[in-house]
Design an enzyme around this catalytic site. Structure first.
Site, mmCIF file in Angstrom:
data_model
loop_
_atom_site.group_PDB
_atom_site.id
_atom_site.type_symbol
_atom_site.label_atom_id
_atom_site.label_comp_id
_atom_site.label_asym_id
_atom_site.label_seq_id
_atom_site.Cartn_x
_atom_site.Cartn_y
_atom_site.Cartn_z
ATOM 1 C CB ILE A 245 -0.954 0.026 1.211
ATOM 2 C CG1 ILE A 245 -0.184 -0.024 2.528
ATOM 3 C CG2 ILE A 245 -1.953 -1.115 1.117
ATOM 4 C CD1 ILE A 245 -1.062 0.096 3.754
ATOM 5 C CB SER A 246 2.735 3.136 1.631
ATOM 6 O OG SER A 246 3.604 4.249 1.706
ATOM 7 C CB THR A 247 7.084 2.145 -1.891
ATOM 8 O OG1 THR A 247 6.671 3.134 -2.839
ATOM 9 C CG2 THR A 247 6.472 0.809 -2.265
ATOM 10 N N GLY A 248 8.503 3.767 0.470
ATOM 11 C CA GLY A 248 9.278 4.934 0.846
ATOM 12 C C GLY A 248 10.758 4.696 0.664
ATOM 13 C CD GLU A 250 12.686 5.143 7.191
ATOM 14 O OE1 GLU A 250 11.742 5.223 7.994
ATOM 15 O OE2 GLU A 250 13.804 5.654 7.379
ATOM 16 C CB SER A 251 9.929 0.978 5.350
ATOM 17 O OG SER A 251 9.081 2.104 5.306
ATOM 18 C CB VAL A 253 3.678 0.117 4.253
ATOM 19 C CG1 VAL A 253 2.535 -0.191 5.218
ATOM 20 C CG2 VAL A 253 4.710 1.025 4.918
ATOM 21 C CE LYS A 273 8.239 2.363 8.467
ATOM 22 N NZ LYS A 273 8.193 3.584 9.306
ATOM 23 C CG ASP A 389 11.227 12.799 7.924
ATOM 24 O OD1 ASP A 389 11.337 13.888 7.319
ATOM 25 O OD2 ASP A 389 11.026 11.720 7.336
#
Length: 505
Positions: A245-248, A250-251, A253, A273, A389
């Site tokens: 559902i999400s990418t960043g 550092e991780s 999800v 995560k 952050d």
């Protein structure tokens, strides 16, 4: 003497049939009886029967007992093989991986082949016309021939043919061909260049393969991480994993459905995560954890890959502090190496929107601003944390209030750069809410003083002068820590339990 006639008594069951006269064994076995039976069979035989019209030359020779036995054995073997085929089809079914019973057959396929022995088998390379000839081998003396016809091992033609033959020793994935019987000659320079190229390609392929196996890319996980996720499903902690559902930076999800953990229910919807195992993003963020007093001793003893697990552990403890202070944030369910399982902020597989993407009216935006201001004060005073952050990207709007996420980089105010991180958060929050039209939004300088309570002087809102005061305060605090061995800022006594390093697999 009168002869009296003896009559048989009359049977009450009617007339009794007279039994045929018995024949002796000698009469049955006599040749005369056998000839009589043959004549009777000949009289009753039908000359139009097609079975009897078979040509004699086509009928098998059944005079030999050995031939009869061989024919019966062959028929038995064929019936056995047919039954074996049926058993093989029944055993394999629709499976993609099939088991062959060929080794148990009585008659193998090559025995039934009608191919002629004169056909050429091109798989047999013993008589392959395109097979290259072996290079001429020089003697141990290093030369062959005599006089003017002497040829040394350094001869250009001999070396060229030998280099061509050496190409067969290259890796199987290198397509060198067979030359189609041509007399190829490679110079030493060309052969050495090809050899270096092959070695460099093998090393590059090994590096790419290793990176692919041991790194977590965007929207994907490495085999070790995938195995950890499967174990969570098998243990019943998770019902199923639905997708990313999400990418960043550092991780990554993932959304999942919760099960149960030690007979306690897990939230119906959770998120996994997964901290990326690539080291590129973490090399530039060492200062968030290297100078943190809670992890400073452990950081120096760990290799870079274990630091990634420390990031997940740090976020778990930071979330525990926030939950204790009743700050809206995800609830920690489980931590397994570099995978952190938390409660899902959203509903029906749809995550809550970020504050940047949330569509809010003027009153809701003003309400969100005051919630964020209260959240920052609570984190600084009660949780003894600075987000480091904080921005509209790490704040979610759900159920009419603001939720904070992504606290893996959060540090204590006594961190050597903790006040700098706090001022950066204040600048991000002030800029966002001023852009969204909140009239009573404080400037980054006033917001910093309101959160920290330090009351630094603001001269014409000069950021350089303000940052100078922050750096001087951090330097004074660092010198005090080095001399006295303790921190200037108060620390929460009810901290998290001591951290224990994970054991390796």
């Amino acid at each position: 003497m009168d002869q009296t006639t003896v009559t048989a008594p009359k049977s009450p069951w009617g007339c009794v049939s007279v039994a045929p006269p018995a024949c002796s064994l000698s009469e049955v076995m006599s040749e005369q009886l056998a000839k009589q039976l043959d004549e009777e069979n000949a009289l009753f035989s039908d000359p139009s029967d097609p079975v009897l019209e078979l040509p004699l030359e086509d009928a098998p020779d059944t005079d030999s007992d050995l031939m009869l036995a061989q024919m019966l054995q062959m028929q038995f073997d064929r019936e056995f093989d047919d039954q074996l085929k049926r058993e093989e089809r029944k055993f394999n079914g629709d499976s993609k991986v099939s088991i062959s019973f060929e080794n148990y057959r009585k008659v193998h396929p090559y025995e039934d082949s009608d191919s002629s022995e004169d056909e050429v088998d091109w798989q047999d390379t013993r008589h392959d016309p395109y097979r290259p000839e072996k290079p001429q081998v020089t003697s141990r003396k290093g030369f062959v021939g005599k006089g003017k016809n002497i040829t040394t091992k350094h001869d250009e033609v001999v070396c060229g043919r030998k280099n061509t033959a050496r190409m067969d020793n290259f890796a199987p994935e290198v397509q060198v061909g067979d030359g189609l019987g041509m007399d190829l000659k490679l110079s030493n320079q060309v052969f050495n260049s090809l050899k270096q190229h092959v070695h460099s390609e093998q090393r590059r392929s090994a590096r790419v393969h290793e990176k692919k196996e041991h790194s977590t890319a965007e929207q994907a996980v490495d085999p070790r991480t995938r195995l950890l996720m499967y174990k969570m499903v098998n243990a019943g902690v998770l019902e199923n994993i639905n997708g990313c559902i999400s990418t960043g930076k550092e991780s990554v999800v993932f959304h999942a459905n919760g099960g149960s953990l030690e007979e306690e229910p897990v939230p119906a919807e959770v998120v996994l995560k997964v901290f990326k195992t690539t080291l590129n993003e973490f090399k530039n963020r060492d200062r968030y954890i290297k100078d943190d007093y809670r992890f400073k001793e452990r950081f120096s003893k760990l290799n870079p890959r274990k630091v990634i697990r420390l990031w997940a552990e740090k976020e778990m403890h930071n979330l525990t502090r926030l939950r204790r202070a009743e700050v809206p944030c995800p609830e920690v369910v489980l931590l397994k190496k570099h995978i952190l399982v938390m409660s899902f902020i959203g509903a029906e597989h749809i995550p809550a929107p970020k504050l940047k993407d949330a569509i809010l009216n003027e009153d809701d935006m003003k309400k969100a601003y005051h919630q964020v201001l209260h959240m920052m004060k609570t984190m600084y005073e009660e949780c003894n944390l600075v987000h480091a952050d904080l921005s509209e990207y790490n704040l979610l709007w759900h159920q009419g209030k603001v939720w904070v996420i992504d606290v893996s980089q959060s540090v204590e105010p006594t961190h050597p750069h903790g006040l700098e991180f706090l001022f950066r958060d204040c600048r991000n929050i002030a800029t966002f809410f001023r852009r969204r039209g909140v009239a009573d939004a404080l400037s980054e300088f006033d917001l910093f003083n309101a959160v920290s309570g330090l009351e630094l002087s603001v001269e014409a809102e000069d950021e350089a002068h303000f940052m100078g005061q922050i750096v001087a305060l951090e330097k004074r605090n660092e010198d005090h820590v080095q001399k006295r061995g303790k921190k200037t800022f108060p620390v929460n006594s009810e901290d998290d339990p001591p951290l224990k390093p994970d054991s390796d697999d």
